[in-house]
Design a protein around this motif. Structure first.
Motif, mmCIF file in Angstrom:
data_model
loop_
_atom_site.group_PDB
_atom_site.id
_atom_site.type_symbol
_atom_site.label_atom_id
_atom_site.label_comp_id
_atom_site.label_asym_id
_atom_site.label_seq_id
_atom_site.Cartn_x
_atom_site.Cartn_y
_atom_site.Cartn_z
ATOM 1 N N ILE A 71 38.244 -1.721 22.094
ATOM 2 C CA ILE A 71 38.080 -0.314 21.688
ATOM 3 C C ILE A 71 37.132 0.398 22.638
ATOM 4 O O ILE A 71 36.042 -0.085 22.938
ATOM 5 N N ARG A 72 37.597 1.540 23.152
ATOM 6 C CA ARG A 72 36.731 2.401 23.950
ATOM 7 C C ARG A 72 36.653 3.777 23.292
ATOM 8 O O ARG A 72 37.601 4.211 22.650
ATOM 9 N N CYS A 73 35.510 4.410 23.445
ATOM 10 C CA CYS A 73 35.331 5.714 22.834
ATOM 11 C C CYS A 73 34.440 6.551 23.749
ATOM 12 O O CYS A 73 33.291 6.207 23.986
ATOM 13 N N ASP A 74 35.021 7.595 24.329
ATOM 14 C CA ASP A 74 34.261 8.459 25.242
ATOM 15 C C ASP A 74 33.966 9.787 24.562
ATOM 16 O O ASP A 74 34.819 10.341 23.867
ATOM 17 N N PHE A 75 32.764 10.279 24.754
ATOM 18 C CA PHE A 75 32.467 11.641 24.309
ATOM 19 C C PHE A 75 32.218 12.501 25.523
ATOM 20 O O PHE A 75 31.450 12.130 26.400
ATOM 21 N N LYS A 76 32.894 13.644 25.547
ATOM 22 C CA LYS A 76 32.639 14.575 26.650
ATOM 23 C C LYS A 76 31.343 15.313 26.332
ATOM 24 O O LYS A 76 31.182 15.879 25.262
ATOM 25 N N LEU A 77 30.430 15.269 27.277
ATOM 26 C CA LEU A 77 29.178 15.986 27.092
ATOM 27 C C LEU A 77 29.338 17.376 27.663
ATOM 28 O O LEU A 77 29.892 17.559 28.738
ATOM 29 N N ARG A 78 28.864 18.352 26.925
ATOM 30 C CA ARG A 78 28.957 19.727 27.416
ATOM 31 C C ARG A 78 27.570 20.308 27.509
ATOM 32 O O ARG A 78 26.711 20.045 26.703
ATOM 33 N N ASN A 79 27.403 21.107 28.543
ATOM 34 C CA ASN A 79 26.154 21.838 28.681
ATOM 35 C C ASN A 79 26.550 23.296 28.668
ATOM 36 O O ASN A 79 26.919 23.862 29.675
ATOM 37 N N GLY A 80 26.524 23.917 27.503
ATOM 38 C CA GLY A 80 27.063 25.260 27.391
ATOM 39 C C GLY A 80 28.557 25.181 27.622
ATOM 40 O O GLY A 80 29.274 24.509 26.885
ATOM 41 N N TRP A 81 29.041 25.789 28.679
ATOM 42 C CA TRP A 81 30.466 25.810 28.958
ATOM 43 C C TRP A 81 30.903 24.659 29.851
ATOM 44 O O TRP A 81 32.057 24.274 29.864
ATOM 45 N N ARG A 82 29.945 24.156 30.618
ATOM 46 C CA ARG A 82 30.327 23.206 31.649
ATOM 47 C C ARG A 82 30.474 21.795 31.111
ATOM 48 O O ARG A 82 29.768 21.394 30.197
ATOM 49 N N ARG A 83 31.362 21.045 31.715
ATOM 50 C CA ARG A 83 31.429 19.616 31.452
ATOM 51 C C ARG A 83 30.215 19.004 32.125
ATOM 52 O O ARG A 83 29.899 19.318 33.262
ATOM 53 N N ALA A 84 29.501 18.161 31.414
ATOM 54 C CA ALA A 84 28.324 17.550 32.028
ATOM 55 C C ALA A 84 28.459 16.042 32.016
ATOM 56 O O ALA A 84 27.495 15.329 31.828
ATOM 57 N N GLY A 85 29.693 15.567 32.157
ATOM 58 C CA GLY A 85 29.862 14.131 32.242
ATOM 59 C C GLY A 85 30.399 13.537 30.954
ATOM 60 O O GLY A 85 30.726 14.235 29.998
ATOM 61 N N THR A 86 30.503 12.212 30.938
ATOM 62 C CA THR A 86 31.103 11.511 29.819
ATOM 63 C C THR A 86 30.125 10.467 29.303
ATOM 64 O O THR A 86 29.469 9.801 30.082
ATOM 65 N N LEU A 87 30.023 10.376 27.988
ATOM 66 C CA LEU A 87 29.199 9.332 27.395
ATOM 67 C C LEU A 87 30.123 8.250 26.874
ATOM 68 O O LEU A 87 31.007 8.511 26.058
ATOM 69 N N LYS A 88 29.932 7.015 27.376
ATOM 70 C CA LYS A 88 30.762 5.925 26.873
ATOM 71 C C LYS A 88 30.094 5.340 25.648
ATOM 72 O O LYS A 88 29.270 4.430 25.749
ATOM 73 N N ALA A 89 30.434 5.875 24.479
ATOM 74 C CA ALA A 89 29.792 5.428 23.246
ATOM 75 C C ALA A 89 30.216 4.004 22.920
ATOM 76 O O ALA A 89 29.416 3.204 22.441
ATOM 77 N N LEU A 90 31.502 3.703 23.162
ATOM 78 C CA LEU A 90 31.983 2.330 22.981
ATOM 79 C C LEU A 90 32.733 1.949 24.242
ATOM 80 O O LEU A 90 33.539 2.719 24.752
ATOM 81 N N ASP A 91 32.446 0.749 24.735
ATOM 82 C CA ASP A 91 32.994 0.375 26.025
ATOM 83 C C ASP A 91 33.613 -1.013 25.926
ATOM 84 O O ASP A 91 33.026 -1.993 26.363
ATOM 85 N N GLY A 92 34.775 -1.085 25.290
ATOM 86 C CA GLY A 92 35.472 -2.363 25.191
ATOM 87 C C GLY A 92 34.913 -3.271 24.110
ATOM 88 O O GLY A 92 34.276 -4.281 24.395
#
Lengths: 566, 322, 286
Positions: free
Chosen positions: A332-353
């Motif tokens: 199981i993998r679970c990514d959260f897109k991090l946002r800083n206002g409007w911009r994409r500010a990267g991805t948080l890998k909350a679950l990584d396999g």
């Protein structure tokens, strides 16, 4: 004496909070002040600082002295002078206790008036790249670093007393250990005293020289740390020690609990309604705090205290039922897109396999620090969060119990309405529904009349019981628990844990129990899964994992758990 | 920062397009005939028809809108049916008066708002009470009361006009050139309309700022600041004010936008030769180029104001990223 | 007893205003909202004279026999005209607020509960309307459609709903982030049921308080638009228009323009006090 209070009474909004406390902090010592929520420990700290909130209309009698200055009478300027020269303060939540719009350098130089010294201080409390860090804002630092900054501010004025109010409660256990040792080092170096306030006896045991146990605004017991922990002389201290969940608490039995407070407080000892030793005198007459080095406030002799080990039936922690898994997670993998206002500010890998299987009726504990992904994993199992990748199979229904029962119950619906909602798909008649609701409430130890109450009319412990009733009124195949006791006082927590174990045994559910506390994980699970950084560090049978940890991370975690060694 | 400004510019264009489109669509369904207003009520039907062709009024809506936009892009907002002058020239004549009135009123609003939020003395309570009651009154009633009291009874302030005959930036110009007599006269004229315009925004700003100050004062970090032994002045100045200013600022921006729209009523009562008066006279004459022109200008002012407010907020609070 | 252990605060405000939940006062103030509505509905019964026909001498001062508030420039009874004007203003304001609340509330509820692209689309739309200077759009719409009360109400309603959409959406998002919604989902409640039982009731207090405070704003805006000739057509009574028409008499017979103006002020005062009291009552219940 650095600071002392004598016969201190404080009322806020007309309610007595401190009811005659006498206590002094000696030069160079770390004095622990231990109590449950509402015991008045934080109010004592604010009184020493002369910072009681005026809106609460505080009424104060007795004497309060810090560094020879009367903090009750006298001018505001004199009190301010004491705060500036003699006191350093560390509060519980470093995020809100630092000014979010001011660079941390400025927040330190406000006290030191000198940048070089600010750099020195930051290096001293273990902040790397101190000169650079002066330019950052609090939200750009981790929780542990923030508390280090807070500590730097506290010692910046070379105080004679540091008041630390639950300084590690908001921190992860590994960070907590670092901050505790930092505090001890600073005390040694500066020779100042520390008033260390906490709800956790084991944390106090790590660092303090003396401990005062506060109950309902009065000191129940005060003495040298080792002696007080080894030979408690007040039934409340003894009860706290006995009901503390540790890595050595027997797993097979019902967990020892303190009875809940019952009835109004009378003129006598506030603890008497919960005390196994209570006699008539306790209800009518307030026991004074007596003794020399080790003081106690109790009419009875502690040696009459009944043996705490409950003879109750063993808690049937049987092995898991054989059969195909009810939960089967693969990669199981679970990514959260991090946002800083409007911009994409990267991805948080909350679950990584993550791979996990739960057998029918099995109890699995998931333990990890904040950000480890343990709560996300639970939500993936519940189906509340769709995983980004991997396969999830869950057979039979899942139900969940949340950390904060107060907010997991819809505030404007009655308990009855909340419970009946689960019964809707069963198409029962109204009478059958009511019967099921009554049965469910009885089972969790609440009167059936609770059905007409709204959540805010119940206490925290009662709300968590209702949440359990709601989850189990139609028994699920898997019960998911997300730190269900971390918001409760220790004495209440054990009884909720007992209830979960009871329900599991009665209904034959599997339980997945998420916690940050290894001791609780060991008691609630047949198997423990240790998580860090979105993946599983180690998994194994509960007792084996605790006694013979394999992964380095598990070892670190175990080493950081505060234990009372006597 | 550049990304932020680009996004805002894009949004501004969208808003202005919609505003002008609304005016154009409305014009199509409007019962009034602008040509009658343009040529006078006695014009012959043939002359009206000919003029409609000249003004492209019978062309399809879309093509007229297209013409308007392409002209607007070159800085030409058309010709007023009523004054027979270029709309841009009219705006140039009337805008400075409105601009000075609104700026003075905005300064009043900020000042009164701050007093409303912060003053804890008897005087503060008095000002709060007066402002609260004043804010529930319609602006025209305030204006009438002001005129009765300060003009008719006390004779302190004039009732109408700007003073002097300069239609441009009267106050700014006299201030810069050091013409103190003219400046004083202009100031006397602007006080009453500006106060009337400022009362309601002052209460809105003051309320928000007050609530925000209350929240900050009970924040943990303020307790930390007190625990450091800082004086109350330092606690308030360094740790409370900056953290509370954000909501007050965004309300101030919102109110500045409202003030440009609310200026219509005030200018009419005080015969203030500004854009609001111009709009009020254009509406009954169905003078759509003028209406569209005013709408474009006020819309643009509104957007610029909000953008500036967002930038100031980001400066005040490092957690806000633009 | 001493409270000297407390910091004196000379700057700023009290960190929390003491909760004055004066139940009786609040109930009376909320009752005023109902009373004004009754007066507005019963203008026909309460008004002593016809509001349109002259019934007495010109410009009688307040307190004249038979004309409590005096008469206007053509001898119409000011009390009657004001009562009818209150009817027009108050009921119109209620209508605008109700339309805004229902339409904006629905948009906000759907956007907040659905989240994702639905939320995005609806909120960008709302933002667009919010970015328009509302009063100006109302003026433009009324100007184009021609003056008249119905047109004015239409104009205001078109720009009024986005505020409600924003507020309700914010409330719903805040509620939806609370665990009780997740818990309801896990308990097997359908989407519709979650919306109806677990989200909607939570937005009601805010919506009611916002709306009742807003009545005053609409009353003021309506009066202002009427004042510049964009409201009710003569000779029908309207508070703002009546003030404007009598403006030239200000220094000679001040009461003719001022009486309707004060009526507007009273309406907006009642709406504000009533709204605040309602907030107090609802907060006290929590």
């Amino acid at each position: 004496m650095i600071a002392s209070v004598d016969d201190l009474h404080v009322s806020l909004r007309g309610n007595p909070v401190l009811r005659g406390v006498s206590l002094s902090v000696r030069p160079g010592e770390i004095l622990g002040l231990v109590g449950e929520s509402g015991s008045g420990k934080s109010v004592l700290a604010l009184t020493l600082m002369g910072l009681l909130p005026p809106d609460a209309h505080p009424q104060v009698t007795g004497t309060v002295e810090v560094a020879g200055v009367d903090m009750m009478h006298g001018s505001a300027a004199a009190h301010r002078g004491v705060r500036r020269r003699e006191l350093g303060v560390i509060f519980q939540d470093p995020m809100t206790s630092l000014n979010p719009t001011m660079r941390i350098g400025r927040q330190i130089t406000e006290v030191t008036r000198d940048t070089d010294r600010a750099v020195q201080l930051l290096e001293h409390v273990g902040v790397a790249d101190a000169a650079v860090r002066l330019r950052v804002y609090p939200h750009e630092l981790s929780g542990g670093l923030r508390q280090r900054v807070m500590t730097a501010i506290a010692v910046a004025g070379r105080p004679s007393l540091i008041i630390a109010d639950e300084p590690t409660t908001a921190l992860d256990v590994t960070v907590q250990a670092q901050v505790l040792s930092l505090l001890r080092d600073l005390r040694d170096e500066y020779g100042c005293s520390v008033l260390f306030i906490t709800h956790d006896l084991a944390v106090a045991a790590q660092i303090t020289d003396r401990i005062g146990v506060l109950y309902a605004g009065r000191l129940a017991e005060l003495g040298p740390t080792r002696e007080l922990l080894a030979h408690p002389t007040h039934p409340y201290t003894a009860g706290l020690l006995r009901s503390r969940l540790s890595l050595t608490t027997p797993r097979g039995r019902e967990l020892p609990t303190l009875p809940a407070e019952a009835g109004p407080r009378g003129p006598g000892c506030a603890y008497h309604t919960r005390c196994p030793l209570a006699v008539d005198r306790c209800a009518t007459e307030q026991p004074p705090l007596v003794g020399d080095e080790h003081q106690r406030a109790c009419w009875r002799d502690i040696s009459d205290m009944p043996d705490g080990t409950s003879a109750a039936e063993p808690g049937e922690l049987g092995p898991a039922v054989e059969g195909s898994a009810v939960v089967r997670l693969h990669n199981i993998r679970c990514d959260f897109k991090l946002r800083n206002g409007w911009r994409r500010a990267g991805t948080l890998k909350a679950l990584d396999g993550v791979d996990l299987e739960v057998a029918p009726g099995e109890a699995v504990s998931i333990v990890g620090e904040s950000g480890s992904g343990k709560s996300t994993l639970l939500r993936v199992i519940a189906g509340l969060i769709p995983p980004t990748g991997g396969t999830r199979e869950v057979t039979g229904g899942t139900q969940m119990v949340f950390q904060d029962a107060g907010s997991s119950l819809t505030p404007w619906l009655t308990i009855g309405e909340l419970l009946r909602e689960r019964l809707l798909p069963l198409k029962l008649s109204r009478a059958e529904q009511d019967q099921r609701v009554r049965d469910a409430l009885t089972k969790i130890g609440l009167p059936a009349t609770v059905a007409t109450a709204r959540p805010r009319q119940l206490s925290g412990g009662q709300r968590q019981r209702v949440a359990l009733a709601r989850a189990t009124i139609v028994p699920p195949a898997v019960l998911l628990c997300d730190e269900p006791t971390s918001a409760l006082d220790a004495s209440l927590a054990a009884s909720v844990l007992n209830l979960i174990r009871q329900l599991r045994a009665d209904l034959g559910m599997a339980v997945v129990f998420v916690t940050h506390d290894l001791a609780v994980a060991r008691l609630m699970g047949d198997r423990i899964v240790v998580m860090t950084g979105g993946h599983i560090a180690e998994t194994g049978p509960a007792d084996d994992l605790v006694s013979h940890p394999q992964a380095d991370y598990t070892k670190t975690l175990l080493a950081a758990v505060p234990e009372i060694a006597i | 920062m550049i990304g932020f400004l680009t996004r805002r510019a894009g949004a501004a264009v969208a808003v202005l397009l919609i505003l002008t489109a609304v005016v154009f669509v409305l014009q199509q369904y409007s019962p009034g005939d602008p040509v009658k207003a343009y040529l006078g009520a006695n014009a012959s039907p043939a002359a009206v028809a000919a003029e409609r062709v000249t003004l492209h009024l019978d062309d399809p809506l879309v093509s007229r809108y297209g013409h308007y936009l392409s002209a607007a892009a070159r800085g030409d907002l058309g010709t007023s049916y009523r004054t027979h002058r270029k709309v841009t020239a009219d705006l140039g004549a009337f805008l400075p008066a409105t601009f000075e009135l609104v700026v003075v009123a905005f300064l009043f609003a900020l000042l009164l708002g701050a007093v409303f939020a912060m003053l804890r003395t008897i005087a503060g309570t008095f000002v709060r009470g007066v402002l609260l009651v004043g804010a529930t009154a319609p602006p025209f009633l305030l204006a009438l009361g002001g005129i009765i009291l300060f003009y008719a009874h006390l004779g302190w302030l004039p009732a109408t006009g700007r003073g002097g005959n300069d239609d441009g930036f009267l106050l700014t110009h006299s201030l810069v050139t050091g013409d103190w007599a003219q400046f004083g006269d202009g100031l006397q004229h602007v006080v009453l309309p500006a106060l009337v315009l400022a009362v309601a925004p002052a209460v809105s700003i003051g309320r928000i700022l007050r609530a925000s100050l209350q929240q900050t004062l009970s924040a943990d970090h303020v307790r930390t600041a007190r625990a450091k032994g800082l004086t109350e002045v330092a606690v308030f100045g360094r740790h409370v004010l900056r953290n509370s200013i954000g909501p007050g600022l965004s309300m101030a921006g919102l109110q500045l936008g409202f003030m440009f729209a609310g200026v219509v009523v005030v200018e009419q009562i005080f015969s203030w030769p500004g854009i609001g008066n111009y709009l009020a006279e254009s509406i009954p004459a169905a003078d759509y180029p003028a209406i569209a022109g005013v709408t474009v200008v006020l819309g643009a002012v509104y957007i610029v104001t909000n953008t500036v407010v967002d930038m100031i907020q980001a400066l005040a609070d490092p957690r806000i990223a633009l | 007893m001493s409270d000297a252990a407390v910091v004196p605060r000379r700057f700023g405000v009290r960190s929390r205003t003491p909760a004055v939940h004066n139940l009786t006062l609040n109930r009376v103030l909320v009752g005023l909202l109902g009373l004004v509505t009754l007066v507005a509905l019963g203008a026909r019964l309460l008004a002593p004279d016809d509001p349109i026909q002259p019934v007495g001498d010109f410009n009688l001062p307040p307190g004249s026999p038979g004309h409590l508030l005096g008469t206007d420039m053509i001898g119409r009874d000011l009390l009657s005209r004001t009562l009818w004007g209150i009817q027009a203003s108050w009921l119109s304001a209620l209508a605008v607020v109700l339309v805004g609340l229902l339409f904006g509330g629905l948009i906000g509820l759907v956007a907040g509960a659905a989240g994702g692209w639905v939320d995005n689309v609806l909120m960008r739309l709302t933002d667009l309307f919010l970015a328009l200077p509302g009063v100006l759009v109302a003026i433009a719409i009324v100007a184009a459609l021609g003056p008249g009360l119905v047109h004015t109400l239409l104009g205001i309603s078109i720009v009024w709903w986005p505020y409600y959409a924003r507020i309700i959406r914010g409330e719903v998002r805040a509620l939806a982030a609370r665990p009780h919604v997740e818990a309801a989902r896990l308990a097997g409640a359908s989407r519709l049921r979650i919306l109806r039982r677990h989200l909607l009731p939570g937005t009601v207090p805010t919506a009611i308080v916002t709306a009742s405070l807003d009545i005053g704003n609409v009353v003021l805006l309506l009066a202002g638009l009427s004042f510049i000739g964009l409201g009710q057509l003569a000779p029908a009574p309207e508070l703002g228009a009546d003030t404007a028409r009598a403006l030239t008499q200000l220094l000679a017979q001040w009461w003719v323009p001022v009486v309707p103006g004060i009526a507007v002020m009273l309406l907006s005062l009642v709406a504000n006090l009533g709204g605040d009291a309602l907030r107090g009552l609802l907060d006290g219940r929590r």
